[in-house]
Design a protein around this motif. Structure first.
Motif, PDB file in Angstrom:
ATOM      1  N   VAL A   1       0.811   4.436  -3.014  1.00 29.95           N
ATOM      2  CA  VAL A   1       0.993   5.740  -2.806  1.00 29.95           C
ATOM      3  C   VAL A   1       1.474   6.476  -3.255  1.00 29.95           C
ATOM      4  O   VAL A   1       0.939   7.090  -3.812  1.00 29.95           O
ATOM      5  CB  VAL A   1       0.088   5.824  -1.534  1.00 29.95           C
ATOM      6  CG1 VAL A   1       0.227   6.476  -1.151  1.00 29.95           C
ATOM      7  CG2 VAL A   1      -1.546   4.932  -0.912  1.00 29.95           C
TER       8      VAL A   1
ATOM      9  N   GLU B   1      -4.057   4.095   1.805  1.00 27.95           N
ATOM     10  CA  GLU B   1      -3.765   5.006   3.353  1.00 27.95           C
ATOM     11  C   GLU B   1      -3.927   3.994   4.165  1.00 27.95           C
ATOM     12  O   GLU B   1      -3.348   3.970   5.448  1.00 27.95           O
ATOM     13  CB  GLU B   1      -4.108   5.986   3.220  1.00 27.95           C
ATOM     14  CG  GLU B   1      -3.519   7.102   2.375  1.00 27.95           C
ATOM     15  CD  GLU B   1      -3.476   8.787   2.311  1.00 27.95           C
ATOM     16  OE1 GLU B   1      -3.287   9.195   1.400  1.00 27.95           O
ATOM     17  OE2 GLU B   1      -4.826   8.873   2.717  1.00 27.95           O
TER      18      GLU B   1
ATOM     19  N   ARG C   1      -5.809   5.263  -3.168  1.00 27.20           N
ATOM     20  CA  ARG C   1      -5.281   6.220  -2.239  1.00 27.20           C
ATOM     21  C   ARG C   1      -5.775   6.413  -0.753  1.00 27.20           C
ATOM     22  O   ARG C   1      -4.978   5.815  -0.231  1.00 27.20           O
ATOM     23  CB  ARG C   1      -5.147   8.170  -2.474  1.00 27.20           C
ATOM     24  CG  ARG C   1      -4.122   8.676  -1.671  1.00 27.20           C
ATOM     25  CD  ARG C   1      -4.109  10.152  -1.788  1.00 27.20           C
ATOM     26  NE  ARG C   1      -4.277  10.340  -3.968  1.00 27.20           N
ATOM     27  CZ  ARG C   1      -4.174  11.589  -3.875  1.00 27.20           C
ATOM     28  NH1 ARG C   1      -5.028  12.393  -3.462  1.00 27.20           N
ATOM     29  NH2 ARG C   1      -4.002  12.051  -5.243  1.00 27.20           N
TER      30      ARG C   1
ATOM     31  N   CYS D   1       0.990  -1.668  -0.315  1.00 26.26           N
ATOM     32  CA  CYS D   1       0.022  -0.057   0.090  1.00 26.26           C
ATOM     33  C   CYS D   1       0.638   0.949  -0.368  1.00 26.26           C
ATOM     34  O   CYS D   1       0.820   2.007  -0.561  1.00 26.26           O
ATOM     35  CB  CYS D   1      -0.794   0.335   0.968  1.00 26.26           C
ATOM     36  SG  CYS D   1      -2.038  -0.899   1.090  1.00 26.26           S
TER      37      CYS D   1
END
Lengths: 400, 468
Positions: free
Chosen positions: A67, A86, A82, A63
């Motif tokens: 990102v 997060e 996104r 992740c």
């Protein structure tokens, strides 16, 4: 501002407390069961723990990597994943805590170099002792987690500010953190993969090893995020805002990562195989005998050919119910890759003897906690960066 | 309607805006885009600067022809290669040129699939650069065989002697990888040219030019059906070319990695070679783009936005190769293999060719760090100098890999030095001459920027949402 099409409000978080609680309960029960394993065989316990830990931290770090990639390259797909990614990044502090047992106790049972008697007699391990020693292992782990959590926190905090104020300067913060953080992540992950995985075979080495892990992380995280987004798109706001075009793009990226994973894995194999050097080839000899050969072939067929062929289809990438299954399959098969990479190095020549019930218990135990944390994080913010300057163009008007 | 000199000056100024350059300066129309780009090949005037540059490049190309003739007459003994260094400049230059080609394919295929609009004004000449670079590259292994007229032996065909190439050798894979790459690159480039050749045919006043472009335009009419097929073909070719960006340099890296020489047998080589190829390719695109956009006044079309984006690609791929160098050093020690360790520390860093290693680090790692500053990324003079430094650095990287590893491998009694001869250098300079000659002819003969793709960037081309 009026819209011609009905656009649901993307700024409100979605309540995921119920599934989060279920995951927590499942994780807790599995953890209790898994802890019994320590009394049965502590070495097997820590081996299972390492593999489960690796599987889930790969999701968190994947992740983080995704990102950072999307902040550096832009593109609509980044806007879609996104906030969800997060939420995955924010599991890193928990993973740091879960690493403590490995750093303090597991290290002595897992790695032969941690035994001073071995390091004194084996000249290869003796040579590597400045790197492969328990204190170094622990100090480096602290550095890795500080870097990862630091970069992740800066990115998440920038997003908070964006959601609260809509400040357009956040874009610059994103790019800066991603550029510097990306480099630090690449190096730190390489060495983390060496410390935690490659050094299980203290004599063996491959410069490709870290890259295989990094690409595997991106692949796993992409599949997990796709799976999550498709499930969430059964309800508003994603029902309207997670468009088929966006899903199609994410499916293509999953295909690309599948191909990249196969590319780096095959290249490592080809180069080691053709040189046939005594310090390198045992890694593959072990994985080609004693039942492991079935796993090796299965890995090629299931982790590469199956998703590759299925994901070539445009229909699959554009049909929610189908892509959901492919994403789920890729997530599950990531464990096969972890198992194939780590288990033969830890548990010897026979595959049948290498499978333990603890492996499954550990994955569900850490997984329950991970998913509970992930869903809790996901409920705490909006599902999409609704105040990003490019949000309207990328999400609301996409496909018009 | 063509643009007035004031308008041109204004658009150049906008394209050179260091703070906020657009992908394309405003004020262009369908007509003036066509005029600006197609006007360059269709003009009758031969400009002084172009002519001088062309003549110098043409001189270099003649040096190449001379070197080849002498080589065929005397044999590869005129080069500095011998035992133990059997791969000298020829292989270094081969890898260097193939690597340069990669930027064109990356820009035209991968950036197309990623829907990066800024690629449109640089893809045509980057693709042309690819084709010329691959041509230069192909020459070297062919001539290195010593008897290039026997080179068809490398292809598997059912000969009467029943002889087949050694399929387990990456050198044979290279034959397939590079020839496939060259074919697909040429087809891709040509298909992309077809609509613009139609435009040239329609605008040409000279009969011969009209006839030639008419032939090459394949009966292009610009109908909806033509466009539909064209778009399909582009996407399919992009899909085909994308794996090639990775595969070609991967196979080149296998040439080394599948061997057993210390410093060559590195599992990281495939992705690290690919990153290095893209790095050097983008450096070459920048080296060419900066003078071209300035000389032909194309700053409104190839704006600082393009240049800055390419500079960022340089920085990213530069960090990838820096990662590769770091891993080589770390694993040189970590491997606990005395040969690997000797190679990295005693040979590469401190050996007789140590200067080349440290120059390489200076060019490819240290100097690239200035790209963290926006000021450098948007300063064309600085960027131009840096791009040349990187070209040199990437050549040195291949020098380090080929020469230092070969000159001292396992057996000290068979170590030996390698020195290039005059003909090694002449041939290398000759290929640069050939490359530049081709580029000079290209910018004069065909539209160097894709006219119709740029037209799609115009505000007039956008379908507006109907307000209800």
């Amino acid at each position: 501002m009026t819209h011609h099409v009905h656009v649901p409000d993307a700024s409100q978080p979605v309540n995921l407390a119920a599934p989060s609680r279920i995951a927590l309960i499942v994780g807790a029960v599995a953890f209790a069961l898994f802890l019994v394993g320590w009394f049965v065989n502590p070495t097997t316990f820590y081996q299972a723990y390492l593999m489960a830990f690796f599987f889930w931290i790969n999701m968190s770090l994947g992740c983080l990597a995704l990102v950072m990639i999307q902040h550096l390259t832009g593109g609509r797909w980044g806007m879609t994943i996104r906030r969800t990614a997060e939420a995955g990044i924010r599991t890193l502090p928990m993973m740091a805590v879960l690493f403590v047992p490995l750093a303090l106790f597991g290290v002595h049972r897992l790695y032969e170099w941690a035994d001073p008697a071995v390091a004194a007699t084996d000249h290869v391990i003796h040579h590597k002792a400045p790197w492969l020693n328990v204190a170094g292992f622990q100090i480096r782990a602290v550095i890795y987690f500080v870097l990862w959590i630091g970069a992740g926190t800066l990115l998440v905090r920038a997003s908070r500010r964006q959601d609260a104020t809509g400040d357009p300067k956040v874009g610059r913060t994103y790019a800066r953190v991603a550029a510097v953080g990306g480099i630090l992540y690449f190096f730190s992950m390489t060495f983390a993969a060496l410390d935690w995985g490659m050094s299980l075979d203290a004599h063996w080495f491959s410069t490709m090893y870290g890259v295989i892990f990094i690409i595997g992380q991106c692949l796993g995280a992409m599949a997990l995020l796709l799976f999550t987004l498709i499930l969430l798109s059964r309800h508003e706001p994603l029902k309207t805002l997670f468009r088929v075009d966006a899903m199609h793009d994410l499916g293509k990226l999953m295909l690309a990562f599948t191909m990249l994973w196969a590319y780096v894995s095959f290249s490592q194999y080809l180069i080691v195989y053709s040189a046939n050097l005594k310090e390198e080839i045992p890694y593959y000899i072990r994985r080609g005998h004693g039942g492991w050969e079935f796993l090796s072939v299965g890995l090629i067929a299931l982790n590469f050919f199956l998703p590759f062929v299925v994901l070539l289809s445009r229909t699959v990438k554009r049909t929610r119910s189908l892509l959901l299954w492919v994403a789920a399959l890729v997530v599950v098969l990531r464990f096969l890759d972890i198992f194939w990479t780590l288990a033969p190095s830890m548990r010897g020549d026979s595959m049948a003897a290498a499978i333990s019930w603890m492996d499954l218990a550990a994955v569900i135990a850490i997984g329950g906690l991970w998913v509970a944390m992930f869903l809790r994080n996901l409920s705490s913010t909006a599902l999409l960066p609704f105040r990003d300057p490019k949000f309207e163009e990328a999400i609301v008007h996409a496909g018009h | 309607m063509s643009l007035s000199p004031e308008q041109v000056a204004e658009q150049r100024a906008i394209g050179n805006d260091r703070e906020n350059a657009p992908v394309m300066a405003p004020g262009y129309t369908m007509e003036s885009v066509t005029e600006t780009i197609a006007g360059i090949p269709l003009s009758k005037n031969i400009r002084m600067g172009w002519a001088v540059g062309f003549l110098i490049a043409f001189g270099g190309m003649n040096l190449l022809l001379l070197s080849i003739v002498w080589l065929l007459y005397r044999g590869v003994g005129i080069w500095g290669i011998n035992s133990p260094v059997g791969w000298g400049f020829a292989i270094i230059n081969f890898v260097w040129w193939v690597g340069i080609g990669h930027a064109g394919t990356l820009i035209s295929a991968i950036l197309l699939l990623l829907r990066q609009q800024w690629r449109m004004s640089i893809n045509r000449f980057a693709e042309a650069m690819t084709i010329f670079a691959v041509s230069c590259a192909g020459l070297f292994p062919l001539l290195h065989t010593g008897r290039p007229w026997m080179a068809y032996y490398l292809f598997p065909y059912p000969s009467t002697s029943g002889m087949w190439p050694q399929f387990r050798s990456p050198l044979v894979w290279d034959v397939f990888a590079v020839s496939t790459y060259a074919t697909v690159s040429i087809v891709f480039w040509y298909v992309g040219l077809v609509p613009d050749l139609g435009t040239m045919r329609d605008r040409a006043k000279n009969k011969l030019v009209k006839f030639l472009t008419g032939m090459l335009a394949l009966g292009w009419r610009g109908s909806a059906r033509h466009w539909h097929r064209y778009e399909m073909a582009s996407l399919l070719l992009a899909g085909l070319a994308t794996p090639l960006v990775v595969s070609v340099h991967t196979v080149v890296s296998y040439d080394f990695a599948v061997g057993l020489i210390p410093g060559w047998h590195v599992t990281l080589f495939p992705p690290y070679f690919v990153a290095g190829a893209i790095f050097s390719g983008f450096a070459m695109v920048i080296t060419l783009a900066i003078p071209i956009r300035w000389y032909f006044g194309l700053e409104g079309l190839v704006t600082l936005r393009h240049m800055e984006n390419m500079a960022k690609v340089l920085l990213a791929t530069g960090m990838c190769v820096a990662y590769g160098y770091s891993m080589e050093v770390f694993f040189g020690w970590y491997s606990a293999s005395r040969y690997e360790e000797y190679l990295v520390f005693n040979n590469r860093m401190l050996g007789p060719y140590g200067w080349s290693y440290w120059m390489l680090i200076l060019c490819n790692v240290i100097s690239v760090q200035v790209l963290w500053f926006r000021w450098v990324r948007t300063n064309m003079f600085a960027l131009f100098i840096l791009s040349i430094i990187i070209n040199v650095g990437m050549w040195l990287e291949r020098f380090v890999i080929v020469i230092t590893s070969l000159h001292a491998d396992y057996l000290p009694s068979s170590w030996g030095m390698y020195y290039p001869t005059f003909w090694d250098i002449a041939m290398f300079i000759g290929t640069i001459g050939f490359f530049l000659t081709s580029m000079f002819l290209f910018v004069r003969a065909v539209p160097m920027i894709s006219i119709f793709e740029l037209r799609t960037l115009l505000p007039q081309a956008r379908v507006k949402e109907v307000e209800k």
